[in-house]
Design an enzyme around this catalytic site. Sequence first.
Site, mmCIF file in Angstrom:
data_model
loop_
_atom_site.group_PDB
_atom_site.id
_atom_site.type_symbol
_atom_site.label_atom_id
_atom_site.label_comp_id
_atom_site.label_asym_id
_atom_site.label_seq_id
_atom_site.Cartn_x
_atom_site.Cartn_y
_atom_site.Cartn_z
ATOM 1 N N SER A 1 1.042 -1.159 0.031
ATOM 2 C CA SER A 1 -0.093 -0.148 0.066
ATOM 3 C C SER A 1 0.889 1.101 0.034
ATOM 4 O O SER A 1 2.127 1.063 0.150
ATOM 5 C CB SER A 1 -0.898 0.079 1.092
ATOM 6 O OG SER A 1 -0.025 0.093 2.253
ATOM 7 N N LYS A 2 0.332 2.526 -0.036
ATOM 8 C CA LYS A 2 1.085 3.703 -0.174
ATOM 9 C C LYS A 2 1.813 3.750 1.270
ATOM 10 O O LYS A 2 2.931 4.297 1.451
ATOM 11 C CB LYS A 2 0.283 4.816 -0.269
ATOM 12 C CG LYS A 2 -0.092 5.271 -1.775
ATOM 13 C CD LYS A 2 -0.636 6.598 -1.991
ATOM 14 C CE LYS A 2 -0.837 6.700 -3.512
ATOM 15 N NZ LYS A 2 -1.415 8.026 -3.574
ATOM 16 N N ARG A 3 1.253 3.207 2.235
ATOM 17 C CA ARG A 3 1.964 3.138 3.597
ATOM 18 C C ARG A 3 3.327 2.518 3.737
ATOM 19 O O ARG A 3 4.256 2.862 3.950
ATOM 20 C CB ARG A 3 1.068 2.719 4.911
ATOM 21 C CG ARG A 3 1.755 2.588 6.090
ATOM 22 C CD ARG A 3 0.871 2.135 7.307
ATOM 23 N NE ARG A 3 1.382 2.220 8.580
ATOM 24 C CZ ARG A 3 0.852 1.393 9.329
ATOM 25 N NH1 ARG A 3 0.078 0.459 9.323
ATOM 26 N NH2 ARG A 3 1.737 1.573 10.787
#
Length: 467
Positions: free
Chosen positions: A238-240
Amino acid sequence: MVKTRFAPSPTGYLHIGGARTALFSWLYARRHGGPFVLRIEDTDLERSTPEAVNAILEGMNWLGLDYDEGPFYQTQRFDRYREVLQELLREGRAYYCYCTREELEALRGDQMMRKEKPRYDGRYRDYQGPPRDGVEPVVRFKNPQNGEVVVEDLIRGNIVFQNAELDDLIIARADGAPTYNFCVVVDDMDMGVTHVIRGDDHINNTPRQINILRALGAPVPFYGHVPMILAPDGQKLSKRYGAASVMEYRDMGYLPEAVLNYLVRLGWSNGDQEIFSLDEMVALFDLTGCNKAPSAINPSKLTWLNKHYLKTLDPGHVARHLSWHIGQLGIDPSAGPHLTEVVKAFAERSDTLKDMAQAALFLYQDFADYDPKAASKNLTAAAEAPLRQMQTALAALPEWRSAPIHEVVKGVAEVRGLALGKVAQPLRVAVSGAAVSPPIDVTLELLGRPKTLVRIERALAYIAQRS
């Protein structure tokens, strides 16, 4: 001669998976003394953007992955693709397909009803009739119908595909635009690429590309498909965790050396070794050391590596990277101590360059307030006399260096019968605003005499006001 390439699509930023692919391709070329090519696969005109191209180039530059050829842009090679397309059509290795979208959807529906794998049935493969009115044809590659394609994968071993399972791939759309799989083949052929290292999401493209290469009489490169990178919980990135731009790692304060070391260990190993200099990576990297299974991101390991490199790399080199972070705080680093000295003083106590810049901020600008807890404990009436005595002694010090500064602090503690910390800690809070800094003598040397004396005066005024 070995020749590798990195060929990102500029539909987004250079993320951690793309950066690892670039690194593996770069290392393989460097180890074998061959060139490394950067190719921008920008044929998706709707989604490709100049901003994404710049982000890819910026990410490669920050990581230090220099390329010997390129960047080449596929959008600048359309004439070449049309030339090769016409060659395949002339030789009967490609053909015009006049199927409408409705016909293809009906075909797909019938196949799914019969629980068959949806695929084009080749109905125009041997068509000799006139063009269909009102239909702009696509061009399909005439894939072999018998035999098999063996992908000799340098990471996974041989992967076998039956030609009967591969339908006739569209290599040019109805508007004449060449498709991804066709452009890749022409590029790899023209550029003399010998080794293609890429993500395993391309495995199913490989037999199709090999068949086109053979139809063109071109050498087939060696392939190595690296497994995907997962989030710490084993899920898709994910972007995280890593799916955003690799430049975010710079923004978070990581050194490129730490990121490269981290990336090389995501899916490759050399025994139990964890720390690799760039020279060691080049000397040791080989595709036989790559894992077949996906690797999961481990943020704490990246931080551990970054801390190692902050402490062990040349302080001048680290300082060049720190300068950007100091600038992000709105500070001109020439207005205070040399950043190389800051790195020497703060490396042991910093996890990232961002942490270091924030911790060193007091050296370059006045702080607004004291840390409440630190001030309450240390800037008390009992600290007033030692602080005033040190102010006088420091003002008279002939040479502003850490050794004589230390003697002043030590001398005040001895005269007053206090532990060194009882004198040093109020002084630290007075000059830095907080309870944590490098050793007090180093802190004062970096801060400089004028700022030190002004801040002691400010602390004395603070104590008087509280009293």
